[in-house]
Structure formats: structure tokens, C-alpha cells
Write an enzyme that holds these catalytic residues in place. Structure first.
Site, PDB file in Angstrom:
ATOM      1  N   GLU A  82       0.896  -1.156   0.000  1.00  0.00           N
ATOM      2  CA  GLU A  82       0.000   0.000   0.000  1.00  0.00           C
ATOM      3  C   GLU A  82       0.935   1.206   0.000  1.00  0.00           C
ATOM      4  O   GLU A  82       1.599   1.481   0.994  1.00  0.00           O
ATOM      5  CB  GLU A  82      -0.880  -0.095   1.252  1.00  0.00           C
TER       6      GLU A  82
ATOM      7  N   CYS B 277      -2.673   8.352   3.560  1.00  0.00           N
ATOM      8  CA  CYS B 277      -2.501   7.775   2.222  1.00  0.00           C
ATOM      9  C   CYS B 277      -3.765   7.979   1.392  1.00  0.00           C
ATOM     10  O   CYS B 277      -3.728   7.921   0.175  1.00  0.00           O
ATOM     11  CB  CYS B 277      -2.140   6.301   2.333  1.00  0.00           C
TER      12      CYS B 277
END
Lengths: 506, 506
Positions: free
Chosen positions: B252, B291
Site C-alpha cells: 500500500e 494515504c
């Protein structure tokens, strides 16, 4: 000599020098030549992305399915011709050839039927909607949507028919345009199958590279997919190359598949007979050139001598020869001179740690013939080569031990393992212990003895692929086979809007 | 100064020199030190595999779930302490800290509840059984079984609480023992959370490395899993390293998340207000160190000036400062001096191709403070930096264009995209065009305006991860989150035997 063409940008084109030559492995006679030199791989990728992808994504699953069905039917009409090509170029017996060709026809038909069932949809729901807010209005759904790139298929020499079709069926139904590349040595079947497919599939959705992929892979990006079947060494190179490009890679590589005979199985019982028949078929079918072939045989309990005797009795009946010349041949040659060399070297390596207990005979003086070989490992816990070095021919190693699940796991991950038993406690323990190491486990028991085709037959309904040594990939498994070619995406918002964007039913 | 310990082989141990120092990013004062030097990483891996794995696989899903619930409850009891640590070590506002800590508590509780629902099972069925033979007796099923290795979690500095918990919840419920490694700079929260977890979870199932992972990754193999959250550069190195070891890697990484304002949305409508509130929250929450934060804002249609004005009006209300000292602060500093340097450099790069239209102010003389920044791209089709260079701070670029879906896709794959509209035709087209490039799409509309927490909030029910630039990973999504830690395996045989080996219901 016949020059095979490639199908790029919806035209059949011939490559230029240097050409590779396809031979008949029974006679070593040349059959055809092929090359992809001169083909603009950038144009191939662009054509798939700009013409094939949009055209395919416009089609519903049912429409994609009907095109796969048309391909399957057209192959069925050319079945005898395809079987004959497989016998010539693959050294297949008639049975081996049918296995490959009928596998292609059936797999395309299976995915056609799945397409029909999905009807007018274009994206697949993954699971049920979930409520996210205080009311059912605010919800989340998950979808599988086609990736916005090209699916590159690199197929292995052993299944030019089935291998090409199974990859194509999944990518096409998922909605990704295909660039298909066969192994050059046995490309005759893949060429004809692709020629038929190209006549059926929409513009840009299917291209065929009959030879080297050139710099194709260096042109891929994060929305593209490569599905590779072949050796671990090539797979390792591809992993590195495609990680840099961000493309998704699926690998189906070597596998030291095992068969396990349970301690409860009495000689000459239905389960015993199934074990013997499966092992011998999966050692010798396609001259052992199956990624799912049985390479290791573990007898739990004390019946090793009886198992060895029964296997040797059957292996001795194998008739090796040129299937084109004699109809009573039950095993053909391996596919290439390189394979012959590798298999012989592999047998020698195995024999350095295990005892050779059976070796068949051949009277052929030409061709790439390898008689079946059975070895016996006296100390399989300490053996290394039998658990790590796949020999891609009619060769297996037999052993016994107290912890057969542990022996199976020493293969480091496989495509399929077969376990023969009618004892639930043994099965539960053994199967769960080996499950994390396999993509598929076949349970041979009395009740299914008459119905199964053995562990070596890959079915479109079940996963094909395995962890670790086997490459870590997943293909087939019904609609699971579409996941490689799809992005899973969650949508959250007003439930009515979600249903408008991506309906649950057509 | 307080020295943080690691939890290895069920004991708390202190590393030796050299130590890393954790600081308060508002004041630059040191808070604690930590090191993993001297820890035997081979013993860590062995302990997980030989003690933790078998113990965990013995437990049913319900038992695993009840342990996760115990962890969640224990965190809830320590909530105020954890929030205080996050404010000190992360520069979080109280709201930011709650977001991280409550996210951890809620995610553990969510997976606990899923465990309860699965009850006495130990392996998860994937789909329904399929008939393979002439009768229903010969059948196939698919299972998710826990991988026979260790789950290594490498967490990012921005969510030391939630990030640690969400990875742990999925691996633990799936049945894999965990080695959890926080980002060293903000490890105070992860340390305390792990200390609490270690008091609850069975021996060997959870270990915590408070600092560098040393040579841990070189000890992994094909049954092991690494889940990494962090930069693309580190991810690229891990890909290469772990491909050689055959371990599974989930990444990720960076993501240029976009928000899209539909052409139908009138200023001061509920959907408009949701858009403005979401964008400003997701630019400034945790000082933009999420994120999932919004980095690009695309206005479809002709309301760019109004959108710009509304966003600037809200951004001007942001109060930047040390959240520990003043309760009315609405945005804290970024987490480290390195982050401050990177964010400033990133803003300068963005400003080289776009126009800076708003920059907030700060009176702080110490600490890593970055005021919020909004840029305007005059030619987003030609811009490069805004689509490729993530700036991990309170910074976003606004633009308009005829093809907003095309602009979104230029980000090369993201974790989440938000689309604000009540027009079904616009939504259907836009969402399906961007879907292959995202792990999650949030649809902001009038009907959900009161219920949502914005696109930046990762929910345990929905997938977290994204293709391409975002790393190609998948976490969470309810039971989907267990798949990373599982092997999918097909079993074929007598239906009664399959059900005895792996029952469908407990």
C-alpha cells in the site's frame, strides 16, 4: 516448408529471418517454420488497448460468452484436423491429442455458459452490499471490473490447445483483449486454434504471436496482465522484469505433485485400483509432460511392496512408439530434443539418490523417446532431488514414511496433490496439513472411483495453480478465473446510485 | 530517557546501541529511544512458525475473534493514554489522535464480530460446492486455509494505531502469527498498543519489533506474507527482495487521490457543501499525512472559480499549532524533520508547474509545521508533477478539464477517488471509467451527505488498497482481508468426505 504467420492488428503477417523450425518429435522431420522478427510489438499493444479493450468492454458477459461458444464450436468442427496436428507436432497419442483439444473445446464452452448465466452485466459483484450508515441508504458494494490494458498469454509447449484456450476464455470473458504466444516448438496446434479464433472474435480482441515475444513485455504497464506457464527460471526473470513495469504477473511453474496412498487402503479394493490407475495414467499421459503429472508417490502404512509391484505391472504394459505410424502405441515421445536431454539428465540426478526399480524399453532409433521410469527412495526425509527437481517426463519416485504430509510439503508448494483413502480421520488430518501448500487436492475414494478423470485433469470449475514452487498463481476455478484480469473495487454511497452504476442483476 | 522494548519470543527485550530517538514534532523535544540491534531475527521467525502458527490454527474463528475483542476492549480502557501519546509523538490534534486510536479499536472489534459469525470453523469456504461427476456425489469445493508461515507487518508512521491494528486483525483472524514493525519515528502509540496486545494474545502469535527489521526479511519463504505500507521506493526494493525468497508481498504505497465535482452540483447545495467539507478535511486531517488524503481536485463543468473560493474560505479557517499546548488548534505539524523537508520540496515542485492560490500562515518558530496550500493547474492535461509526485502534507492541486475521468486516470492508480454528483448518467460514465484504476470509489451525493465520514476514512467493511501507483495491494474489505494470509485451495472428491474434512457450517 510451410511458414506459420502471426495475427497482429487483425492481419496475418509473416515474420522474417531467422526462423525457428517445428519438428515431428517421433521422426525428427521438420513440419513448419515461424518467426515474429519484424513485428512492431508497440503496435500490437496499442491495437489491443485502443481497439480491442473498448470493443470488448462494450459487450455484456452474455455477448462475450456467445463469442467463446462460437470459437468452441468452430474448434469442434475442426477437431480431427487439430488432433492430427497434435499427433504430428506434439508426438501425442490419439488419446493425448484428444485430451488437449477436447480440453480446449470444453473450457471455452464452460466459460461461454458462465457468460450466458451472467447475462446483460458488464461488471461482476463480489459479495453482498453492506450497510455503512445509520440507514440502509448509505451502503458499500464490491465489483470486479476489467483492467484497462492487455492480457499477454505465454503458453507452454505441452498443451498448445488447452493452454491457449483456458487463458483466452478467462481473459475474454473478463473483458481484456488478448495477445497469445505459444511455445514455438509445438505451435502448430496453437496456430490453427488461433486461426479459427481470429475468424470469430471481434477486431483487436485477439492477437497471436507465433514465436518470440520480442520486446513486447517491456511495453507493458500497471493495467496489463501477463499469464505465464513454463519453467521457474523463466518465471523468475519475468517477475523481475514485470515488477519494474508494474504489470500483474500470474505464474504456473514447476510442481512436484504427489500422490498419497492412505494406510487403510487394501490391495485390489476400488480405492487401491483407482490409485494405481491414476498414478500410471498421470505418469505416462503426454509422456509425463503435464504440469499436474504425479512425480512423487507416498505410501502411508506398510503396503509399499504391494504398491510398487502393482505400479510396475501396469508400467510394463506401456507401449512406446510413434503414434502416427502405429495406432496401438500408448505413449509417444517427449516434445523436443532439449526435453529429451533434460529428462535423461533428470533421471540420472534422481538415480543418484534413489534406486531405479523399473525402466521401460523402446525399439525406436529416431525421435525423442523416453521409456517410463520408477524409482524408490529409501530415505525420503533426507532426499533432496526428488522434492525439488521436476523431471518433465514419464518418471516418478516412490517412498514411504511415518509423516507423509511432511514429505508432501517438502515439495515446497504444488499444483495438485492426490490422496487415496476412505478413512475420514486420516483424510481430515492429511488434507488440512497439506492444504496451504496446494492449489488443488484430489481425494480418491471408493465412492468416486468410477467417476473421476484423475488428479492430472484440470477442470474449468476448479482452481489451477499453486503456491511456492508452483509459482503462486491462480487460473480457472469458474468465475475465479476472471479475477486475474479484473480490478476489485469498492463503491460506497447512496445504495440507489450504486445500483444504477453497477446493477446486481441484468 | 525512556527506552522502548521489543516483544520477541514472548519476552520484552531492549535493543542495544545505536538507538533511534523519537521526538515531539511540535516541540522537537526527545520522547524516547529504541533499537532492535542484537535481536535474533531467525529466532523471531522460528518462534512464530513453531509456536504461534500451530496455536493459532488450533483456535476456531470464534476463539480468534474473542481474543481480538479482548484486545479492542483493552485498548478502549487505555484510550486516553493512547490519545495523549499520539498527540505527543505524532503531533496529532485530539481529533486526529482519536481518528487513529478509535480506528484501531473499531477495526479490531469489527474482525472480532466477523470471527463470532464464523463460529466453530477453522477454514473458510469460497463459494458454493460444484458438481463434477454424473451425480452430486462427486463434487468440488474451494477453501481459504491459513498459510503455514509468519505474517510480517511493516507499518507507516502516519497511523501507528490503526495501521498496526488493521493488519493484525486480518492476519490473526485468518490464522497467521504476526511480527509487527512500526515506523520508528512515531512508535510510541504502536508500542503501547502492542504492549496491550501482547498481554491478551496467545504465546507466539504476536511479536513486536520496535525499530529496524534487521535481516528478518531474508529469513522468509513461500508460506510467509509481508504487508507493507509506505513509500514506492521502499516497496520496489521489497518486491525484488521478496520475489527471490518466494514470499507474498502486499503493498500500500503512494496515491494521488482525486476528488471530482460533477457538473450538476450547484453551489451551496448539500452535495456542494459535502464536497467542500470533505476536501478540506481530507487535505488537513493529520496535516495531510493520510494515504487516502485528497491531492487533486477536478471540477467538471464551469464552476472552478466558485469551488476555488469556497475551498480557500475554509482553508483560511485552519488553525495551525501545537495541539498539546492549545486545545483550539485544528491542524498539527507533520511528523518528522524529514517529512517537513520533503513536503516543502514537494510544494516547490508543484508550484513550478501550477499556480499557488492559497497558503496558510503559522506563527510557530519550532516544530515541523506546514500551513495548508492550494494550487491551481492551468493545463492539467500537460501537467506531470501533480499526477505523479505525492506530497504527503496539507497540499492539493485544483483543476478543471473536459475529460475529468482522463485526468483522474493520469494518477496511475489510486487508493480512493471521490466523485460528487447526483446525476446518474455522469456518475455511471465517470465511475466506470475510473474504476479499474482504484481500490475504492466514494460517491458523495445529497442523500448521504449527513451520514458519511468522507473518502479519507478507511472502513473495515470495504477494500483498502489500489492498483498501479498505489502498490497493487488489497487489505480489509471484511473477510476479503483474510485472503492475503490464506491459500485458496480446491478440494475434489466424494461430497460427504469433503464436508467431513472442511464443514460448511460450524
Amino acid at each position: 516448408m510451410n511458414t506459420l504467420k502471426s495475427f497482429v492488428q487483425d492481419e496475418w503477417v509473416e515474420g522474417r529471418e531467422p526462423f525457428a523450425t517445428l519438428v515431428n518429435p517421433s521422426t525428427e522431420e521438420p513440419l513448419a517454420r515461424t518467426s515474429t522478427a519484424g513485428i512492431d510489438m508497440g503496435a500490437v499493444v496499442d491495437h489491443a488497448r485502443s481497439v480491442g479493450g473498448p470493443a470488448l468492454r462494450e459487450l455484456t458477459f452474455a455477448q462475450r460468452g456467445s463469442l467463446l461458444l462460437a470459437w468452441s464450436k468452430a474448434l469442434h468442427s475442426a477437431r480431427d484436423e487439430l488432433i492430427s496436428l497434435a499427433m504430428q507436432n506434439g508426438g501425442n497419442t490419439r488419446g493425448d491429442a484428444k485430451f488437449d483439444i477436447d480440453g480446449a473445446i470444453a473450457t471455452l464452452a464452460h466459460y461461454a455458459e458462465l457468460g450466458t448465466q451472467l447475462g446483460g452485466l458488464r461488471a461482476l459483484r463480489d459479495g453482498d452490499a453492506v450497510q455503512l450508515g445509520r440507514t440502509a441508504r448509505y451502503a458499500g458494494i464490491h465489483l470486479w471490473v476489467p483492467r484497462d490494458g492487455v492480457a499477454v498469454h505465454i503458453n507452454a509447449f505441452n498443451f498448445p490447445g488447452w493452454g491457449t484456450a483456458e487463458k483466452a476464455a478467462c481473459a475474454f470473458l473478463a473483458g481484456m483483449p488478448i495477445v497469445s504466444k505459444p511455445a514455438t516448438s509445438t505451435a502448430l496446434v496453437a496456430f490453427r486454434l488461433s486461426e479459427i479464433g481470429a475468424g470469430v472474435l471481434p477486431r483487436g480482441t485477439f492477437q497471436f504471436l507465433c514465436g518470440s515475444p520480442g520486446d513486447l513485455l517491456d511495453r507493458l504497464g500497471p493495467q496489463d496482465v501477463v499469464a505465464f506457464t513454463g519453467s521457474s527460471q523463466t518465471a523468475a526473470r519475468l517477475r523481475e522484469q514485470l515488477a519494474r513495469r508494474g504489470a500483474r504477473l500470474n505464474v504456473e511453474a514447476d510442481s512436484l505433485n504427489a500422490a498419497v496412498l492412505g494406510p487403510d487402503v487394501e490391495p485390489r479394493s476400488a480405492t487401491w485400483d483407482l490409485f494405481v490407475a491414476d498414478v500410471v495414467r498421470d505418469m505416462t499421459q503426454k509422456a509425463g509432460q503435464k504440469c499436474t503429472a504425479i512425480r512423487r508417490i507416498f505410501v502411508a502404512g506398510d503396503r509399499l511392496p504391494a504398491a510398487q509391484e502393482a505400479l510396475i505391472e501396469r508400467l510394463a504394459q506401456v507401449r512406446l512408439g510413434d503414434p502416427v505410424r502405429s495406432a496401438d502405441v500408448t505413449m509417444g515421445p517427449v516434445s523436443t530434443a532439449d526435453q529429451l536431454r533434460d529428462v535423461r539428465a533428470g533421471i540420472a540426478r534422481l538415480a543418484s539418490e534413489s534406486q531405479l526399480v523399473f525402466e521401460g524399453k523402446t525399439t525406436e532409433t529416431k525421435g525423442y523417446f523416453v521409456p517410463p521410469v520408477l524409482l524408490l527412495a529409501r530415505d525420503p526425509e533426507k532426499a533432496r532431488i526428488m522434492h525439488t527437481g521436476e523431471v518433465f517426463g514419464p518418471v516418478a519416485t516412490l517412498a514411504t514414511g511415518a509423516d507423509v504430509a511432511g514429505l508432501v510439503r517438502r515439495g515446497g508448494g504444488g499444483l495438485v496433490c492426490s490422496v487415496y483413502s476412505d478413512d475420514r480421520d486420516f483424510l481430515r488430518k492429511c488434507v488440512l496439513e497439506i492444504a496451504p501448500y496446494h492449489g488443488r487436492i484430489y481425494i480418491g475414494s471408493e465412492k468416486v472411483a468410477g467417476q473421476t478423470m484423475g488428479p492430472g485433469t484440470v477442470l474449468p470449475q476448479l482452481l489451477h495453480g499453486g503456491p511456492g514452487h508452483a509459482g503462486g498463481g491462480e487460473e480457472l476455478g469458474g468465475l475465479r478465473g476472471l479475477q486475474l484480469y479484473s480490478q476489485r473495487v469498492a463503491l460506497q454511497g447512496d445504495r440507489a446510485l450504486l445500483d444504477a452504476i453497477a446493477p446486481e442483476k441484468a
